[in-house]
Enzyme design. Structure first.
Site, PDB file in Angstrom:
ATOM      1  N   HIS A 177       0.831  -1.177  -0.063  1.00 33.83           N
ATOM      2  CA  HIS A 177      -0.045  -0.075   0.029  1.00 33.83           C
ATOM      3  C   HIS A 177       0.863   1.442  -0.065  1.00 33.83           C
ATOM      4  O   HIS A 177       2.098   1.227   0.662  1.00 33.83           O
ATOM      5  CB  HIS A 177      -0.790   0.035   1.073  1.00 33.83           C
ATOM      6  CG  HIS A 177      -0.572   0.051   2.485  1.00 33.83           C
ATOM      7  ND1 HIS A 177      -0.113   1.209   3.283  1.00 33.83           N
ATOM      8  CD2 HIS A 177       0.031  -0.777   3.250  1.00 33.83           C
ATOM      9  CE1 HIS A 177       0.489   0.836   4.508  1.00 33.83           C
ATOM     10  NE2 HIS A 177       0.481  -0.329   4.612  1.00 33.83           N
TER      11      HIS A 177
ATOM     12  N   ASP B 115      -0.579   4.277   0.902  1.00 29.65           N
ATOM     13  CA  ASP B 115      -1.065   5.208   1.869  1.00 29.65           C
ATOM     14  C   ASP B 115      -0.506   5.283   2.984  1.00 29.65           C
ATOM     15  O   ASP B 115       0.098   4.148   3.381  1.00 29.65           O
ATOM     16  CB  ASP B 115      -2.562   5.250   1.825  1.00 29.65           C
ATOM     17  CG  ASP B 115      -3.050   3.761   2.639  1.00 29.65           C
ATOM     18  OD1 ASP B 115      -2.490   2.758   2.058  1.00 29.65           O
ATOM     19  OD2 ASP B 115      -4.221   3.752   3.300  1.00 29.65           O
TER      20      ASP B 115
ATOM     21  N   ASP C 224       6.188   1.463   7.246  1.00 31.15           N
ATOM     22  CA  ASP C 224       4.943   1.003   6.943  1.00 31.15           C
ATOM     23  C   ASP C 224       4.116   1.775   5.737  1.00 31.15           C
ATOM     24  O   ASP C 224       3.549   2.908   6.010  1.00 31.15           O
ATOM     25  CB  ASP C 224       3.982   1.249   8.259  1.00 31.15           C
ATOM     26  CG  ASP C 224       2.603   0.548   8.026  1.00 31.15           C
ATOM     27  OD1 ASP C 224       2.431  -0.384   7.203  1.00 31.15           O
ATOM     28  OD2 ASP C 224       1.713   0.673   8.859  1.00 31.15           O
TER      29      ASP C 224
ATOM     30  N   GLU D 182      -5.314   1.161   2.576  1.00 29.83           N
ATOM     31  CA  GLU D 182      -5.019   0.073   3.440  1.00 29.83           C
ATOM     32  C   GLU D 182      -5.364   0.539   4.727  1.00 29.83           C
ATOM     33  O   GLU D 182      -5.848  -0.113   5.765  1.00 29.83           O
ATOM     34  CB  GLU D 182      -3.790  -0.549   3.096  1.00 29.83           C
ATOM     35  CG  GLU D 182      -3.536  -1.986   4.055  1.00 29.83           C
ATOM     36  CD  GLU D 182      -3.270  -1.734   5.310  1.00 29.83           C
ATOM     37  OE1 GLU D 182      -3.087  -2.769   6.003  1.00 29.83           O
ATOM     38  OE2 GLU D 182      -2.634  -0.562   5.787  1.00 29.83           O
TER      39      GLU D 182
ATOM     40  N   GLU E 298       4.109  -6.209   4.359  1.00 29.13           N
ATOM     41  CA  GLU E 298       3.933  -5.502   5.784  1.00 29.13           C
ATOM     42  C   GLU E 298       5.056  -5.812   6.827  1.00 29.13           C
ATOM     43  O   GLU E 298       5.709  -6.710   6.591  1.00 29.13           O
ATOM     44  CB  GLU E 298       2.699  -6.159   6.405  1.00 29.13           C
ATOM     45  CG  GLU E 298       1.375  -5.601   5.953  1.00 29.13           C
ATOM     46  CD  GLU E 298       0.947  -4.221   6.153  1.00 29.13           C
ATOM     47  OE1 GLU E 298       1.564  -3.536   6.670  1.00 29.13           O
ATOM     48  OE2 GLU E 298      -0.055  -3.659   5.415  1.00 29.13           O
TER      49      GLU E 298
END
Length: 376
Positions: A67, A69, A100, A134, A163
Site C-alpha cells: 500500500h 497510503d 509501513d 489500506e 507489511e
C-alpha cells in the site's frame, strides 16, 4: 552514493499520501514498472488509487502486495524532522511510511526490475498490486480489486505482502496467517428515570451487565495451529446524562473479536445474538466485518520463505499469525497462499517512524530471492 531503493523510498515518503490519498506514488511506480516491461492497469475507485502491474503470463501467479497510503503523522512539531521530508541520521531513515510500508514498496519495485532484467522470459506471472486504501476504510482498495479479480477469474497462486513483520532484525518473523476481525456496536434500551424511583425505570446498565459478563468470560476456543485463542474485547462503553440522579435510557457498547479459523463472522454473529436473546434484552446491534481469518499451511510458499528468511537472518524465522489485519485477507479467499515479509515494525504509526538503511538496502535482494525461488 544513495542506493536505488533508498532514493525511491525517499521519493515515496516525500509524497504525503495520507490515506486514502496516493499523492502520485503509484504514477511514479507505474512509470518505472512500465519501463521494465510490466503491463500496468489503474483500477481507481472514488478517491482510492489501485495499481495492478504484471509481467509474464500464465501460472503460477505470484503477487507482491503493498500500500502507498500512510497514517496521519500528527503534529509535525512532535517529530525530530518533517515527517514528509525523509532524512537519514546515523544509518536510519526517518519519515512517515519508512517502515509501513513505502520501504517495502520501493524494494518490491527494485526487486521486480532486477528479476525481469535477469529473467525476461520467466515462467508464470509476476505481479505487483498496490492500493492507497489500506490504512483507512479498506473498502475501495484491495477489497474492491479482489471482487474484480473474482469476476474476471483472475488466478493468484502466491501472495507476498510487504507489511513490516520483523520484530528485532530483518527476517526474524514470517507471518503465515492473520486472525479475523469482527466489530459490533450494541445499544441496549432501557427506560430513563429518577434514581430514587427505580421501579419506574429500567436501567440498561443493570440489564446488560450479566450478558456482558458472559461475553467477557466465554472461552471461545483454544486457538488453532499457531493462532492464539479467539478474543473478545470491549473497547468503548457509554451510558448516562452525566448527572448522578438519572437512570440512563440506553447503554452503548462497542466491542471487537479477533478470531481463529474455527469461526467465521456469520457464526460468531449468531452466537452473540443468541446470548443476547437469552438475556431478554431490548437492543439493536450493528456489525462491521473487517475480514475473515486466513492461514497458509505448510507448502511451497511457506517452505521457500522459511529457507530464504533463515539464510538472510542467520536463523529460522518465527512463524506467526499475530498482529492486526492486512490486505492479504482479501487475497486469500481467491485461493492464494499468503505470507507477510517486511522490515522491523517497532516504530510503525509512531512519531519518528524509521527503518534501518541497512535493512532497507537488503530488502530488494530478499524479495528477489523469494521471486526467483518461486518462479524460476
Amino acid at each position: 552514493m544513495t542506493s536505488d531503493v533508498l532514493q525511491l523510498t525517499c521519493d515515496l515518503i516525500a509524497r504525503a499520501s495520507v490515506t486514502p490519498a496516493d499523492a502520485g506514488c503509484q504514477a511514479l511506480i507505474a512509470d518505472r514498472l512500465s519501463a521494465a516491461g510490466f503491463a500496468c492497469e489503474h483500477l481507481r475507485l472514488g478517491a482510492v488509487d489501485n495499481l495492478w502491474a504484471t509481467h509474464g503470463s500464465g501460472a503460477p501467479v505470484l503477487v507482491l502486495l503493498g500500500h502507498t497510503d500512510v497514517v496521519p503523522p500528527g503534529p509535525a512539531s512532535d517529530w525530530a524532522s518533517d515527517p514528509f521530508a525523509p532524512q537519514v541520521r546515523d544509518g536510519v531513515l526517518y519519515g512517515r511510511g519508512a517502515a509501513d510500508m513505502k520501504g517495502s514498496v520501493a524494494a518490491f519495485v527494485v526487486a521486480a526490475e532486477q528479476f525481469v532484467a535477469a529473467h525476461p522470459e520467466h515462467p508464470g506471472t509476476l505481479a505487483v498490486l498496490l492500493t492507497s486504501d489500506e490504512e483507512g476504510d479498506a473498502i475501495d482498495g484491495v477489497r474492491h480489486v479482489a471482487r474484480l479479480f473474482a469476476e474476471r477469474g483472475q488466478q493468484i497462486d502466491w501472495c507476498i505482502t510487504g507489511e513490516p513483520s520483523s520484530t528485532e532484525r530483518l527476517g526474524d518473523l514470517l507471518r503465515v496467517g492473520r486472525r479475523g476481525s469482527l466489530s459490533g456496536n450494541l445499544i441496549v434500551k432501557g427506560v430513563q428515570g429518577h434514581v430514587a424511583y427505580p421501579h419506574k425505570a429500567r436501567n440498561p446498565i443493570h440489564l446488560a451487565a450479566p450478558a456482558l459478563a458472559e461475553l467477557i468470560a466465554r472461552q471461545w476456543d483454544d486457538g488453532f495451529e499457531s493462532f492464539p485463542p479467539t478474543s473478545l474485547q470491549i473497547s468503548n462503553i457509554h451510558a448516562g446524562t452525566g448527572a448522578n440522579n438519572v437512570i440512563p435510557g440506553e447503554l452503548q457498547v462497542a466491542f471487537n473479536l479477533r478470531y481463529t479459523p474455527h469461526w467465521n463472522a456469520e457464526t460468531l454473529e449468531r452466537e452473540i445474538v443468541a446470548l443476547l436473546e437469552r438475556h431478554a434484552l431490548t437492543y439493536t446491534l450493528a456489525w462491521h466485518r473487517s475480514g475473515e481469518p486466513f492461514y497458509t499451511p505448510e507448502g511451497t510458499l511457506r517452505r521457500v520463505a522459511r529457507e530464504v528468511l533463515g539464510a538472510f537472518a542467520g536463523a529460522p524465522p518465527e512463524e506467526s499469525t499475530g498482529g492486526g489485519t492486512s490486505d492479504a485477507r482479501f487475497i486469500a479467499p481467491l485461493g492464494a497462499q499468503c505470507i507477510e515479509v517486511g522490515p522491523v515494525n517497532a516504530s510503525i504509526h509512531q512519531v519518528d517512524e524509521h527503518v534501518r538503511v541497512a535493512d532497507l538496502e537488503a530488502l530488494p535482494a530478499l524479495y528477489r530471492t523469494l521471486v526467483e525461488r518461486l518462479l524460476v
